[in-house]
Design an enzyme around this catalytic site. Structure first.
Site, mmCIF file in Angstrom:
data_model
loop_
_atom_site.group_PDB
_atom_site.id
_atom_site.type_symbol
_atom_site.label_atom_id
_atom_site.label_comp_id
_atom_site.label_asym_id
_atom_site.label_seq_id
_atom_site.Cartn_x
_atom_site.Cartn_y
_atom_site.Cartn_z
ATOM 1 N N GLY A 16 0.783 -1.228 0.000
ATOM 2 C CA GLY A 16 0.000 0.000 0.000
ATOM 3 C C GLY A 16 0.816 1.279 0.000
ATOM 4 C CB SER A 17 4.266 2.265 -0.952
ATOM 5 O OG SER A 17 4.407 1.882 -2.292
ATOM 6 C CG LEU A 89 -1.706 -8.767 -6.610
ATOM 7 C CD1 LEU A 89 -0.913 -9.780 -5.780
ATOM 8 C CD2 LEU A 89 -0.857 -8.248 -7.756
ATOM 9 C CG HIS A 108 1.817 -2.342 -15.284
ATOM 10 N ND1 HIS A 108 1.524 -3.575 -14.754
ATOM 11 C CD2 HIS A 108 2.872 -2.539 -16.116
ATOM 12 C CE1 HIS A 108 2.351 -4.479 -15.245
ATOM 13 N NE2 HIS A 108 3.188 -3.870 -16.076
ATOM 14 C CG ASP A 149 -1.417 -4.908 -16.614
ATOM 15 O OD1 ASP A 149 -1.852 -4.211 -15.671
ATOM 16 O OD2 ASP A 149 -0.677 -5.896 -16.457
HETATM 17 C C1 GRF Z 1 3.253 -1.115 -7.572
HETATM 18 O O1 GRF Z 1 4.504 -1.324 -8.154
HETATM 19 C C2 GRF Z 1 2.196 -0.951 -8.634
HETATM 20 O O2 GRF Z 1 2.683 -0.392 -9.827
HETATM 21 C C3 GRF Z 1 1.753 -2.362 -8.899
HETATM 22 O O3 GRF Z 1 1.820 -2.990 -7.655
HETATM 23 C C4 GRF Z 1 2.763 -2.330 -6.815
HETATM 24 C C5 GRF Z 1 2.045 -1.975 -5.550
HETATM 25 O O4 GRF Z 1 2.903 -1.463 -4.583
HETATM 26 N N1 GRF Z 1 0.472 -2.396 -9.547
HETATM 27 P P1 GRF Z 1 2.309 -0.825 -3.263
HETATM 28 O O5 GRF Z 1 1.425 -1.878 -2.602
HETATM 29 O O6 GRF Z 1 1.528 0.380 -3.649
HETATM 30 O O7 GRF Z 1 3.499 -0.502 -2.420
#
Ligand code: GRF
Length: 218
Positions: A16-17, A89, A108, A149
């Site tokens: 969730g960053s 996912l 993505h 995508d």
């Molecule tokens: C990110 O790299 C995003 O592009 C992809 O999944 C990752 C999620 O990272 N779809 P976070 O959970 O937001 O840290």
């Protein structure tokens, strides 16, 4: 007259960053924010994204993978108007992608249409970029349709691929660009500055071009 803010839901499966970047960005905009974060939803009960949501006092719900058919009702109950997929996912059910056409976006971590599609997530994306010898990667923000995508592209920011890169170092560099780009795209979408035309083309996204690219010649 002040427009009613959009009610944003973020779907996330992992750390969730990107969710955090969205939370921070909307907070910085304060009363000028065109959106309120109204819901965070995850298919994984242990997703750190749910903890980040709770810490920000945003409703957080876990929807198990076999309960995807409940998504529409949940979104309706929270009066959601826009959706951002931030590391989600699962394939979003067609009923939801159709109902939210032009109001659902994904980030993505590579330059689509390369290095995307089913199974291309996490380090696999960056490993594929390195294996192919691509010299440029970077985040893509796009509208979401019924396929992984594949929806119309809103914005892409280039990130150099270095000879010394590992998948982890490349992922970290791309993630920095994601955190800057994705919240800006969401803000522009919720403010009505970008839109998906009936012809499938994106309007209003030139303003989201990378600051690292030369200005668009007029
Ligand atoms: C990110 O790299 C995003 O592009 C992809 O999944 C990752 C999620 O990272 N779809 P976070 O959970 O937001 O840290």
């Amino acid at each position: 007259m002040t427009a009613t803010p959009a009610r944003l839901a973020v779907f996330a499966s992992g750390g969730g960053s990107n969710l955090q970047a969205i939370i921070d960005h909307l907070q910085t905009l304060g009363e000028h924010s065109p959106a309120v974060l109204a819901l965070v939803l995850s298919d994984r009960v242990s997703a750190a994204a749910l903890g980040r949501a709770r810490a920000a006092e945003v409703p957080a719900v876990w929807v198990a993978k076999d309960r995807g058919h409940e998504l529409g009702g949940i979104l309706e109950r929270h009066a959601i108007t826009h959706i951002a997929l931030a590391g989600y996912l699962r394939l979003v059910p067609t009923a939801v992608t159709s109902a939210f056409r032009g109001r659902i976006v994904n980030v993505h971590p590579a330059l689509l249409p390369a290095f995307g599609g089913p199974g291309m997530y996490g380090h696999r994306v960056h490993e594929a970029v390195l294996a192919r010898g691509a010299r440029v990667s970077g985040p893509t923000v796009h509208f979401v349709d019924a396929h992984f995508d594949e929806g119309p592209i809103i914005a892409q920011w280039p990130v150099p691929v270095l000879e010394t890169d590992s998948a982890a170092s490349l992922a970290a560099r791309v993630l920095i660009a994601e955190h800057a780009l994705f919240p800006r795209c969401i803000e522009a979408l919720c403010a009505g500055r970008i839109a998906l035309g009936a012809d499938g083309r994106v309007r209003g996204a030139d303003a989201l071009a990378s600051p690292h690219l030369p200005a668009i010649p007029l």
